[in-house]
Design a protein around this motif. Sequence first.
Motif, short mmCIF file in Angstrom:
data_model
loop_
_atom_site.label_atom_id
_atom_site.label_comp_id
_atom_site.label_asym_id
_atom_site.label_seq_id
_atom_site.Cartn_x
_atom_site.Cartn_y
_atom_site.Cartn_z
N ILE A 155 20.71 15.66 4.94
CA ILE A 155 19.73 16.58 4.37
C ILE A 155 19.50 17.62 5.45
N ARG A 156 19.81 18.87 5.14
CA ARG A 156 19.67 19.90 6.16
C ARG A 156 19.31 21.24 5.53
N LEU A 157 19.10 22.23 6.40
CA LEU A 157 18.72 23.57 5.96
C LEU A 157 19.94 24.48 5.93
N ALA A 158 19.98 25.36 4.96
CA ALA A 158 21.00 26.41 4.90
C ALA A 158 20.26 27.74 4.93
N ARG A 159 20.67 28.62 5.81
CA ARG A 159 19.97 29.88 5.97
C ARG A 159 20.36 30.85 4.87
N ALA A 160 19.37 31.58 4.40
CA ALA A 160 19.57 32.66 3.44
C ALA A 160 18.66 33.80 3.88
N GLY A 161 18.60 34.84 3.13
CA GLY A 161 17.77 35.97 3.51
C GLY A 161 18.54 36.96 4.36
N LEU A 198 18.94 21.30 1.51
CA LEU A 198 20.09 20.83 0.74
C LEU A 198 20.54 19.44 1.17
N VAL A 199 21.22 18.78 0.26
CA VAL A 199 21.94 17.55 0.57
C VAL A 199 23.41 17.96 0.62
N THR A 200 24.08 17.66 1.74
CA THR A 200 25.45 18.11 1.92
C THR A 200 26.24 17.12 2.77
N ASP A 201 27.53 17.25 2.73
CA ASP A 201 28.40 16.47 3.60
C ASP A 201 28.30 17.06 5.00
N SER A 202 28.23 16.22 6.00
CA SER A 202 28.03 16.71 7.37
C SER A 202 29.21 17.52 7.88
N ARG A 203 30.38 17.36 7.27
CA ARG A 203 31.57 18.08 7.74
C ARG A 203 31.64 19.50 7.19
N SER A 204 30.86 19.83 6.18
CA SER A 204 30.93 21.17 5.59
C SER A 204 30.14 22.18 6.43
N PRO A 205 30.54 23.44 6.41
CA PRO A 205 29.82 24.47 7.16
C PRO A 205 28.37 24.62 6.69
N ARG A 206 27.54 25.21 7.52
CA ARG A 206 26.10 25.29 7.28
C ARG A 206 25.74 25.90 5.93
N ASP A 207 26.35 27.01 5.58
CA ASP A 207 25.94 27.75 4.38
C ASP A 207 26.92 27.63 3.23
N SER A 208 27.79 26.63 3.23
CA SER A 208 28.78 26.56 2.15
C SER A 208 28.43 25.45 1.17
N ASN A 209 29.36 24.60 0.89
CA ASN A 209 29.23 23.59 -0.16
C ASN A 209 28.03 22.69 0.05
N PHE A 210 27.40 22.31 -1.07
CA PHE A 210 26.33 21.34 -1.01
C PHE A 210 26.38 20.45 -2.25
N ILE A 211 25.75 19.30 -2.15
CA ILE A 211 25.75 18.34 -3.24
C ILE A 211 24.59 18.62 -4.18
N GLU A 212 23.39 18.81 -3.60
CA GLU A 212 22.21 19.04 -4.43
C GLU A 212 21.18 19.85 -3.64
#
Length: 120
Positions: free
Chosen positions: A4-10, A20-34
Amino acid sequence: MVKIRLARAGRKKRPFYRILVTDSRSPRDSNFIEKLGYYDPLPKQQIVKLDWQKALSWLEKGAQPTDTARAILSNQGVMQLYEMKMHQNATPEQLDAALKAWMAKYPDRFATTAEIEKSE
């Protein structure tokens, strides 16, 4: 590992974060699960909108929050609910009551819908 981490926008110098809930291997602002909610640090009273039920279910499934996400979840009372659920086997009614008590104890942490619409 699921995080569970933050993705920057703005735009530049105007941060806005999605929780977001994401795989730890994916880049910060790309794919997410939920998407669990968002965090806006710029207003005088920081705005956090979070679906606590989704966050709680992901924590139960083993998702690991990052340090910043853990601080936000703790500030919103989700980590307390998680501890109650895991160690005290709390029922959903007890969790709802605990969340309402948490919101009554810290009303300044929970922005109302009118405040969110006003700031957007």
